[in-house]
Design a protein around this motif. Sequence first.
Motif, PDB file in Angstrom:
ATOM      1  N   GLY A 187      -0.102  -2.829   5.252  1.00  0.00           N
ATOM      2  CA  GLY A 187      -0.101  -1.633   6.091  1.00  0.00           C
ATOM      3  C   GLY A 187      -0.858  -0.461   5.512  1.00  0.00           C
ATOM      4  O   GLY A 187      -1.252   0.445   6.241  1.00  0.00           O
ATOM      5  N   ASP A 188      -1.114  -0.474   4.200  1.00  0.00           N
ATOM      6  CA  ASP A 188      -1.833   0.640   3.569  1.00  0.00           C
ATOM      7  C   ASP A 188      -3.312   0.320   3.313  1.00  0.00           C
ATOM      8  O   ASP A 188      -3.976   1.001   2.537  1.00  0.00           O
ATOM      9  N   LEU A 221      -1.531  -0.879  12.516  1.00  0.00           N
ATOM     10  CA  LEU A 221      -2.078   0.237  11.738  1.00  0.00           C
ATOM     11  C   LEU A 221      -1.362   1.542  12.071  1.00  0.00           C
ATOM     12  O   LEU A 221      -1.052   2.338  11.185  1.00  0.00           O
ATOM     13  N   GLU A 222      -1.116   1.742  13.344  1.00  0.00           N
ATOM     14  CA  GLU A 222      -0.450   2.962  13.795  1.00  0.00           C
ATOM     15  C   GLU A 222       0.937   3.118  13.180  1.00  0.00           C
ATOM     16  O   GLU A 222       1.357   4.220  12.836  1.00  0.00           O
ATOM     17  N   CYS A 223       1.626   1.993  13.000  1.00  0.00           N
ATOM     18  CA  CYS A 223       2.984   2.007  12.451  1.00  0.00           C
ATOM     19  C   CYS A 223       3.017   1.821  10.933  1.00  0.00           C
ATOM     20  O   CYS A 223       4.097   1.801  10.341  1.00  0.00           O
ATOM     21  N   GLY A 224       1.855   1.630  10.307  1.00  0.00           N
ATOM     22  CA  GLY A 224       1.814   1.401   8.863  1.00  0.00           C
ATOM     23  C   GLY A 224       2.367   0.046   8.470  1.00  0.00           C
ATOM     24  O   GLY A 224       2.824  -0.141   7.345  1.00  0.00           O
ATOM     25  N   GLU A 225       2.348  -0.897   9.397  1.00  0.00           N
ATOM     26  CA  GLU A 225       2.874  -2.234   9.138  1.00  0.00           C
ATOM     27  C   GLU A 225       1.758  -3.198   8.762  1.00  0.00           C
ATOM     28  O   GLU A 225       0.595  -2.972   9.065  1.00  0.00           O
ATOM     29  N   ARG A 226       2.144  -4.293   8.150  1.00  0.00           N
ATOM     30  CA  ARG A 226       1.168  -5.310   7.798  1.00  0.00           C
ATOM     31  C   ARG A 226       0.704  -6.028   9.062  1.00  0.00           C
ATOM     32  O   ARG A 226       1.396  -6.039  10.082  1.00  0.00           O
ATOM     33  N   TRP A 277      -8.370  -3.827   0.911  1.00  0.00           N
ATOM     34  CA  TRP A 277      -7.177  -3.572   0.108  1.00  0.00           C
ATOM     35  C   TRP A 277      -7.322  -4.276  -1.220  1.00  0.00           C
ATOM     36  O   TRP A 277      -8.106  -5.201  -1.375  1.00  0.00           O
TER      37      TRP A 277
END
Length: 78
Positions: free
Chosen positions: A50-51, A31-36, A73
Amino acid sequence: MGLRKARRRDVEKIYPKKAFIAKLRRLAGALECGERFSIRVAGRRVVVPGDATAGVEHERGAREEEVEFQLKWKVKRR
């Protein structure tokens, strides 16, 4: 080719505390890196984009309380 209708699924998986903590750490990093984030729940692989939207839910009953950390999502059509 026909479209497959998504089937509703509602499962719960209980983990030992140590394994749960490891999954939370992996999730927090993603989550911190915006990754899945990918996790296997009851034999099925779930990929959280990630979003995804993060939230917390609290429920209280007569005999127990529950806190759920949620990720939501939109399902992308293929």
